[in-house]
Scaffold this motif. Sequence first.
Motif, PDB file in Angstrom:
ATOM      1  N   LEU A  46      34.435  37.271  44.865  1.00  0.00           N
ATOM      2  CA  LEU A  46      33.220  37.882  44.306  1.00  0.00           C
ATOM      3  C   LEU A  46      33.023  39.295  44.841  1.00  0.00           C
ATOM      4  CD1 LEU A  46      30.656  34.943  44.355  1.00  0.00           C
ATOM      5  CD2 LEU A  46      31.560  36.134  42.363  1.00  0.00           C
ATOM      6  N   LEU A  47      33.290  39.501  46.106  1.00  0.00           N
ATOM      7  CA  LEU A  47      33.126  40.834  46.707  1.00  0.00           C
ATOM      8  C   LEU A  47      34.174  41.812  46.152  1.00  0.00           C
ATOM      9  CD1 LEU A  47      32.339  39.826  50.381  1.00  0.00           C
ATOM     10  CD2 LEU A  47      30.758  40.766  48.675  1.00  0.00           C
ATOM     11  N   ARG A  48      35.356  41.334  45.858  1.00  0.00           N
ATOM     12  CA  ARG A  48      36.397  42.209  45.297  1.00  0.00           C
ATOM     13  C   ARG A  48      36.048  42.667  43.886  1.00  0.00           C
ATOM     14  NH1 ARG A  48      41.697  38.784  46.732  1.00  0.00           N
ATOM     15  NH2 ARG A  48      41.805  39.331  48.919  1.00  0.00           N
ATOM     16  N   ASN A  49      35.414  41.803  43.138  1.00  0.00           N
ATOM     17  CA  ASN A  49      35.132  42.107  41.737  1.00  0.00           C
ATOM     18  C   ASN A  49      33.888  42.962  41.538  1.00  0.00           C
ATOM     19  OD1 ASN A  49      37.366  40.695  40.918  1.00  0.00           O
ATOM     20  ND2 ASN A  49      36.250  38.771  40.728  1.00  0.00           N
ATOM     21  N   GLN A  50      33.217  43.340  42.581  1.00  0.00           N
ATOM     22  CA  GLN A  50      32.014  44.168  42.425  1.00  0.00           C
ATOM     23  C   GLN A  50      32.362  45.621  42.250  1.00  0.00           C
ATOM     24  OE1 GLN A  50      29.356  43.482  45.679  1.00  0.00           O
ATOM     25  NE2 GLN A  50      28.593  41.599  44.794  1.00  0.00           N
TER      26      GLN A  50
END
Length: 138
Positions: free
Chosen positions: A134-138
């Motif tokens: 989730l943090l990578r896709n922000q």
Amino acid sequence: MDPLISSLKVAATGLGAQSERLRVVSENLANAQSTGNFPGADPYQRKTITFTAELDRLSGARMVEVSAISPDRTAFPTEFQPGHEAADELGYVKMPNVNVLVEMADMREANRSYEANLQSIKQARELISMTIDLLRNQ
């Protein structure tokens, strides 16, 4: 400390405790027929394991630890085997105080607890992986 990391630590200590429990049960089963080697000698004495909850000050989580491995003080059963090397003058041999059915039940319970801790670790790892994604896709 991160709750996921704390849950990993708690489950890891649970794995260690159940692993030690399985080791003790295995030792009891392996010696279920171990008698003494001279007349009147005591046979193998069953071992029991005791756990305690310890507070981890860093994470604030309660960890399980092995507090003691102690001998079982129940009486030794005797069997009439006059030709045995450990037989007393009446022909009775002291047998280990290990009940195979009790040990098998204990092994099954320890195995299930081990698997539950392992499943907790897998769930925590999956949640951490999802959080990173989730943090990578922000």
